[in-house]
Design a protein around this motif. Structure first.
Motif, mmCIF file in Angstrom:
data_model
loop_
_atom_site.group_PDB
_atom_site.id
_atom_site.type_symbol
_atom_site.label_atom_id
_atom_site.label_comp_id
_atom_site.label_asym_id
_atom_site.label_seq_id
_atom_site.Cartn_x
_atom_site.Cartn_y
_atom_site.Cartn_z
ATOM 1 N N LEU A 151 8.568 -13.370 9.323
ATOM 2 C CA LEU A 151 8.707 -12.777 10.645
ATOM 3 C C LEU A 151 9.865 -11.788 10.615
ATOM 4 O O LEU A 151 10.936 -12.097 10.090
ATOM 5 C CB LEU A 151 8.993 -13.878 11.672
ATOM 6 N N THR B 28 -2.095 -11.456 15.945
ATOM 7 C CA THR B 28 -0.812 -10.931 15.475
ATOM 8 C C THR B 28 -0.075 -11.990 14.664
ATOM 9 O O THR B 28 0.520 -11.686 13.617
ATOM 10 C CB THR B 28 0.052 -10.501 16.674
ATOM 11 N N MET B 29 -0.132 -13.233 15.122
ATOM 12 C CA MET B 29 0.550 -14.319 14.413
ATOM 13 C C MET B 29 -0.067 -14.552 13.033
ATOM 14 O O MET B 29 0.632 -14.861 12.064
ATOM 15 C CB MET B 29 0.508 -15.600 15.234
ATOM 16 N N PHE C 47 1.720 -16.549 22.896
ATOM 17 C CA PHE C 47 2.148 -17.578 21.934
ATOM 18 C C PHE C 47 3.611 -17.945 22.165
ATOM 19 O O PHE C 47 3.967 -19.140 22.210
ATOM 20 C CB PHE C 47 1.942 -17.042 20.520
ATOM 21 N N HIS D 101 1.754 -14.445 9.480
ATOM 22 C CA HIS D 101 1.653 -15.577 8.554
ATOM 23 C C HIS D 101 1.194 -15.112 7.181
ATOM 24 O O HIS D 101 1.730 -15.548 6.141
ATOM 25 C CB HIS D 101 0.680 -16.620 9.118
ATOM 26 N N PHE E 75 0.774 -12.347 20.960
ATOM 27 C CA PHE E 75 2.050 -12.889 20.486
ATOM 28 C C PHE E 75 2.945 -13.261 21.675
ATOM 29 O O PHE E 75 3.685 -14.243 21.628
ATOM 30 C CB PHE E 75 2.734 -11.869 19.582
ATOM 31 N N ILE F 246 5.127 -20.600 13.735
ATOM 32 C CA ILE F 246 4.109 -19.858 12.981
ATOM 33 C C ILE F 246 3.877 -20.469 11.605
ATOM 34 O O ILE F 246 2.737 -20.689 11.184
ATOM 35 C CB ILE F 246 4.514 -18.381 12.832
ATOM 36 N N ASP G 60 8.700 -7.317 14.480
ATOM 37 C CA ASP G 60 7.657 -8.025 15.231
ATOM 38 C C ASP G 60 8.132 -8.403 16.623
ATOM 39 O O ASP G 60 7.328 -8.505 17.556
ATOM 40 C CB ASP G 60 7.262 -9.308 14.491
ATOM 41 N N MET H 10 -2.847 -20.101 12.293
ATOM 42 C CA MET H 10 -2.899 -19.135 13.378
ATOM 43 C C MET H 10 -4.334 -18.610 13.552
ATOM 44 O O MET H 10 -5.092 -18.530 12.581
ATOM 45 C CB MET H 10 -1.954 -17.974 13.081
#
Length: 333
Positions: free
Chosen positions: A97, A87-88, A295, A92, A292, A133, A162, A82
């Motif tokens: 998550l 944010t990802m 994504f 990670h 995010f 992710i 999240d 990422m």
């Protein structure tokens, strides 16, 4: 109180989840003291005539295209790689998550009491997001937080989750509080009644008690519809089914898929009438996490191209709802 011999929907009284990383939260099904008629038995379902606090706050949002979301990246980053500072990337590095979900909604998010796991279309969407992710399908990569529908904006604002993936209709007012992905499923509101009711649609329910969940778009439609029904509010959809089975309300109203899920639990009910709303559904994110959202939109585009969205829809929703292609996305910014 009118009682029927039908089997009561037992999922309304789900116990604490076991053998799965789920954090439970939700409201009680007890009837508030001011909702009961003096001398009458408390309602089993917890349904009560809708009060001001059961409705979302009045909208002050300007008109918008609710389907419009943020443009996805041209290419998704590889799982496990990422972008630094995103944010990802933070998710990670944490190792899992956190997803807000329901456990009482057939086809979307329902607790399987034999396995202690939650399953459904929304749960599969959460797994797809986690795989994008982390790059693996290990269930330990997801922590599910069970919430009521009214709690969805709250857990996003507080940062407890999240993302919320929980049959959440995208509206202009909600977009002031949370950020939405593009439309990942489209539906419309209808009515569930007993098969012997003689009701064929919402206009037949003038002056009748119609159950829905507090804090939803469904309860607003009932309040504002010229049919003139009496909205009754509960915390969870299965509470509405119990209320219908016990004769505490005359009908249940929400989107078609949710009603089909309730109907699947009681063969003495039926879904009637045409849809009287147009409701795109999105994954919901905290407002600051726009990276995010982009994504997730990129993931949804990929799922539409490679056929995985269609396979999930056909598996979970095709039977009760019939064929439906992936919804078309609209992007700006």
């Amino acid at each position: 109180m009118h009682r029927r011999s039908r089997r009561i929907a037992t999922t309304a009284f789900a116990v604490v989840l076991a053998a799965t990383p789920v954090a439970c939260s939700g409201g009680s099904s007890r009837v508030p003291a001011d909702a009961a008629t003096p001398g009458a038995e408390p309602l089993i379902s917890g349904a009560h005539p809708a009060r001001p606090e059961d409705y979302p706050k009045p909208s002050v949002a300007p008109p918008c295209d609710p389907r419009e979301s943020l443009t996805p990246p041209a290419t998704l980053p590889a799982p496990g790689r990422m972008p630094a500072g995103s944010t990802m990337d933070a998710i990670h590095r944490r190792g899992h998550l956190i997803v807000g979900v329901d456990q009482n909604t057939r086809f979307f998010g329902e607790l399987d009491r034999r396995t202690g796991l939650i399953k459904g279309f929304d749960i599969e969407m959460a797994k797809a997001l986690a795989r994008a992710i982390f790059g693996d399908t290990d269930d330990a990569r997801i922590r599910y937080k069970v919430i009521t529908q009214a709690q969805r904006p709250e857990v996003l604002r507080s940062g407890e989750v999240d993302v919320v993936i929980d049959t959440m209709t995208i509206t202009c007012e909600r977009r002031r509080e949370v950020a939405f992905s593009s439309d990942y499923y489209t539906d419309g509101q209808r009515v569930l009644v007993r098969t012997d009711s003689g009701v064929e649609g919402l206009p037949d329910l003038r002056g009748k008690r119609v159950c829905t969940v507090r804090g939803t778009t469904s309860i607003v439609f009932l309040r504002d519809d010229p049919a003139g029904v009496l909205p009754y509010a509960v915390e969870n959809w299965t509470d509405c089914l119990v209320a219908l089975q016990q004769g505490e309300v005359d009908a249940v109203s929400t989107t078609s898929a949710l009603l089909r899920g309730l109907q699947a639990q009681d063969s003495d009910t039926k879904v009637v009438g045409p849809a009287f709303s147009d409701e795109p559904h999105g994954m919901a994110f905290p407002l600051p996490h726009q990276d995010f959202v982009r994504f997730a939109n990129g993931l949804l585009e990929r799922m539409k191209r490679d056929g995985s969205w269609q396979r999930l829809y056909d598996t979970w929703l095709g039977g009760p709802l019939g064929p439906q292609p992936p919804p078309r996305a609209s992007y700006a910014g």
